[in-house]
Motif scaffolding. Structure first.
Motif, PDB file in Angstrom:
ATOM      1  N   GLU A   1       0.845  -1.195   0.000  1.00 55.48           N
ATOM      2  CA  GLU A   1       0.000   0.000   0.000  1.00 55.48           C
ATOM      3  C   GLU A   1       0.880   1.244   0.000  1.00 55.48           C
ATOM      4  N   ASN A   2       0.589   2.163  -0.921  1.00 57.21           N
ATOM      5  CA  ASN A   2       1.331   3.418  -0.987  1.00 57.21           C
ATOM      6  C   ASN A   2       0.328   4.548  -1.236  1.00 57.21           C
ATOM      7  N   PRO A   3       0.016   5.330  -0.212  1.00 55.67           N
ATOM      8  CA  PRO A   3      -0.962   6.412  -0.384  1.00 55.67           C
ATOM      9  C   PRO A   3      -0.493   7.479  -1.371  1.00 55.67           C
ATOM     10  N   LEU A   4       0.804   7.622  -1.567  1.00 53.13           N
ATOM     11  CA  LEU A   4       1.314   8.597  -2.527  1.00 53.13           C
ATOM     12  C   LEU A   4       0.945   8.215  -3.962  1.00 53.13           C
ATOM     13  N   ILE A   5       0.934   6.923  -4.245  1.00 50.66           N
ATOM     14  CA  ILE A   5       0.544   6.466  -5.584  1.00 50.66           C
ATOM     15  C   ILE A   5      -0.945   6.699  -5.788  1.00 50.66           C
TER      16      ILE A   5
ATOM     17  N   ARG B   1       2.279  19.421 -11.775  1.00 50.69           N
ATOM     18  CA  ARG B   1       1.785  18.962 -10.468  1.00 50.69           C
ATOM     19  C   ARG B   1       1.662  17.439 -10.427  1.00 50.69           C
ATOM     20  N   ILE B   2       1.083  16.877 -11.473  1.00 45.48           N
ATOM     21  CA  ILE B   2       0.879  15.427 -11.519  1.00 45.48           C
ATOM     22  C   ILE B   2       2.218  14.709 -11.620  1.00 45.48           C
TER      23      ILE B   2
ATOM     24  N   THR C   1       7.397  11.916  -6.613  1.00 45.96           N
ATOM     25  CA  THR C   1       7.417  11.804  -5.158  1.00 45.96           C
ATOM     26  C   THR C   1       6.960  10.411  -4.725  1.00 45.96           C
ATOM     27  N   ALA C   2       5.921   9.900  -5.377  1.00 43.93           N
ATOM     28  CA  ALA C   2       5.421   8.565  -5.030  1.00 43.93           C
ATOM     29  C   ALA C   2       6.482   7.510  -5.256  1.00 43.93           C
TER      30      ALA C   2
END
Length: 178
Positions: free
Chosen positions: A81-85, A163-164, A170-171
């Motif tokens: 699980e990666n909330p950044l993705i 931004r995207i 960052t993810a």
């Protein structure tokens, strides 16, 4: 691209990081070119076909990048699980309206610009024959409004791409690398 299960790959690599570069390069390139064409009518007249081509390729690359991104997100979320993705994917879903709006504005610029050029030529011809009668400046005024629209939508689409892209980087580097 060849399908591998549900994940499209190119030479064994996930297609998303490769396809997304088309969006990251073509949309901002089209925005800069469209803004230049909006400000310098001579460039719009000369480079309208390449401008339209780059714009269409950039806009069409957006749903391909989104689809391959969804596939990659699904594959990665099965492992961890990666909330950044998830945040990056949510932001990525917002780009298509920006890209479509920009694409429509570019088409409007090329059409209104062509009509303004014809109007300008007719006005010059009319001025040579009869100084008292004038040709309306309707399309010239419309082309100015559309030029402002192109500048705004081009800047907005480019800002959204940045931004995207930043959230995706960052993810990967903060979320996956750690």
């Amino acid at each position: 691209m060849e399908p591998t299960g549900e994940l499209f790959t190119v030479f064994g690599l996930p297609a998303h990081p490769l396809v997304v570069h088309a969006v990251v390069v073509l949309l901002p390139l089209a925005a800069v070119a469209a803004i230049a064409a909006a400000l310098v009518p001579r460039w719009r007249q000369r480079y309208s076909a390449p401008l339209l081509g780059v714009t269409l390729l950039g806009v069409l690359a957006v749903p391909v990048a989104a689809k391959t991104g969804e596939q990659l997100e699904h594959r990665i979320s099965q492992r961890f699980e990666n909330p950044l993705i998830t945040e990056h994917a949510d932001m990525g879903d917002t780009l298509l309206p920006f890209a479509l709006g920009f694409g429509v504005a570019v088409v409007l610029l090329l059409v209104a610009g062509r009509l303004a050029d014809r109007e300008r030529a007719a006005s010059a011809e009319q001025a040579g024959r009869d100084a008292g009668a004038g040709v309306p400046k309707t399309w010239r005024r419309v082309s100015v409004v559309v030029a402002v629209l192109v500048i705004a939508t081009g800047a907005a689409a480019t800002a959204q791409v940045v931004r995207i892209g930043h959230s995706g980087s960052t993810a990967v580097y903060d979320g996956v690398g750690n």
